[in-house]
Scaffold this motif. Structure first.
Motif, mmCIF file in Angstrom:
data_model
loop_
_atom_site.group_PDB
_atom_site.id
_atom_site.type_symbol
_atom_site.label_atom_id
_atom_site.label_comp_id
_atom_site.label_asym_id
_atom_site.label_seq_id
_atom_site.Cartn_x
_atom_site.Cartn_y
_atom_site.Cartn_z
ATOM 1 N N SER A 163 -6.801 115.459 53.878
ATOM 2 C CA SER A 163 -5.662 115.805 54.335
ATOM 3 C C SER A 163 -5.604 116.522 55.647
ATOM 4 N N ARG B 292 -3.871 110.118 50.099
ATOM 5 C CA ARG B 292 -5.052 110.277 49.807
ATOM 6 C C ARG B 292 -5.796 108.841 49.581
ATOM 7 N N TYR C 46 0.794 112.200 54.493
ATOM 8 C CA TYR C 46 -0.728 111.950 54.173
ATOM 9 C C TYR C 46 -0.660 111.185 52.654
ATOM 10 N N TRP D 91 -6.527 113.852 58.284
ATOM 11 C CA TRP D 91 -5.153 113.212 58.746
ATOM 12 C C TRP D 91 -4.411 113.733 59.537
ATOM 13 N N HIS D 92 -4.194 115.082 59.603
ATOM 14 C CA HIS D 92 -3.451 115.851 60.245
ATOM 15 C C HIS D 92 -4.098 116.361 61.724
ATOM 16 N N ASP E 259 -7.146 121.825 50.307
ATOM 17 C CA ASP E 259 -7.117 121.160 51.513
ATOM 18 C C ASP E 259 -7.068 122.426 52.467
#
Length: 225
Positions: free
Chosen positions: A136, A73, A71, A139-140, A176
């Motif tokens: 994040s 940002r 990840y 993202w995952h 997060d």
């Protein structure tokens, strides 16, 4: 010859003392509103009903978090400027009460009620804009496969309930984390928080892991409608 004496009934209606009482009551209400002002609601637009949120939660794909790359940002460009204001400035105006902005669109005064911890701040610098579903986390949960343009749209989403103005302290404590790891300290916001999280993941076709889904259900159960 005797005279007929007619006695008139007292005039019924709104008497002076009634007017004085009404004015006094209105003055008291106005005073109470000044001393105890109503807190501005700061929930963003697009909150679903409990039933809709439940159906969206049921439809989300459950999958362990993962990503094809670490990840970063900067892969989610924000805050972008539209019509002279950044996304952050736009949310500050939307979620605040009595907000006045300067020529650069940045608030010079106003107040902000933070739905996560119930605190009110009067300095824009003490307010963060929370990505409800953290960048994040996104993202995952699938965003690692998006284009940068789509990630920019997600990071600046003003259409759904993904951005909200809260105190900087509570935003730092949230970091997060997902609902299995963190919930707002103000329990009255748990319903809205669950709805916002579910709607955002559903709108953006993101996945959720098993612990996250298990944590969301009791939060959603606190909703009355």
């Amino acid at each position: 010859m005797s005279q007929l004496v007619v006695q008139h009934e007292p005039r019924r209606g709104f008497r002076p003392r009634h007017l004085i009482a009404a004015v006094t009551a209105l003055a008291l209400v106005a005073l109470l509103m000044v001393v105890f002002p109503q807190q501005a609601g700061a929930y963003p637009p697009g909150l679903p009903t409990k039933a809709v949120a439940q159906s969206e939660l049921n439809a989300l794909t459950v999958r362990a978090e993962g990503a094809s790359a670490p990840y970063d940002r900067t892969l989610f460009p924000h805050w972008i400027t539209v019509n002279g204001c950044t996304t952050r400035e736009t949310v500050l105006q939307r979620d605040g009460d009595g907000v006045v902005v300067g020529s650069d669109c940045y608030p010079t005064s106003g107040s902000w009620y933070s739905e996560w911890d119930g605190k009110t701040e009067t300095a824009a610098g003490d307010i963060d804009i929370d990505h409800v579903v953290a960048l994040s986390e996104a993202w995952h949960s699938g965003a690692s496969g998006w284009t940068t343009s789509r990630r920019q749209d997600f990071a600046n989403d003003l259409t759904g309930p993904q951005l909200i103005a809260v105190t900087d302290n509570v935003n730092v404590s949230k970091s997060d984390n997902d609902p299995a790891e963190w919930v707002p300290p103000l329990t009255s916001s748990h319903c809205a928080y669950a709805k916002m999280w579910i709607r955002t993941k559903y709108r953006w076709s993101l996945t959720l892991d098993a612990a996250e889904k298990a944590a969301l259900q009791p939060l959603l159960n606190t909703c009355s409608s």
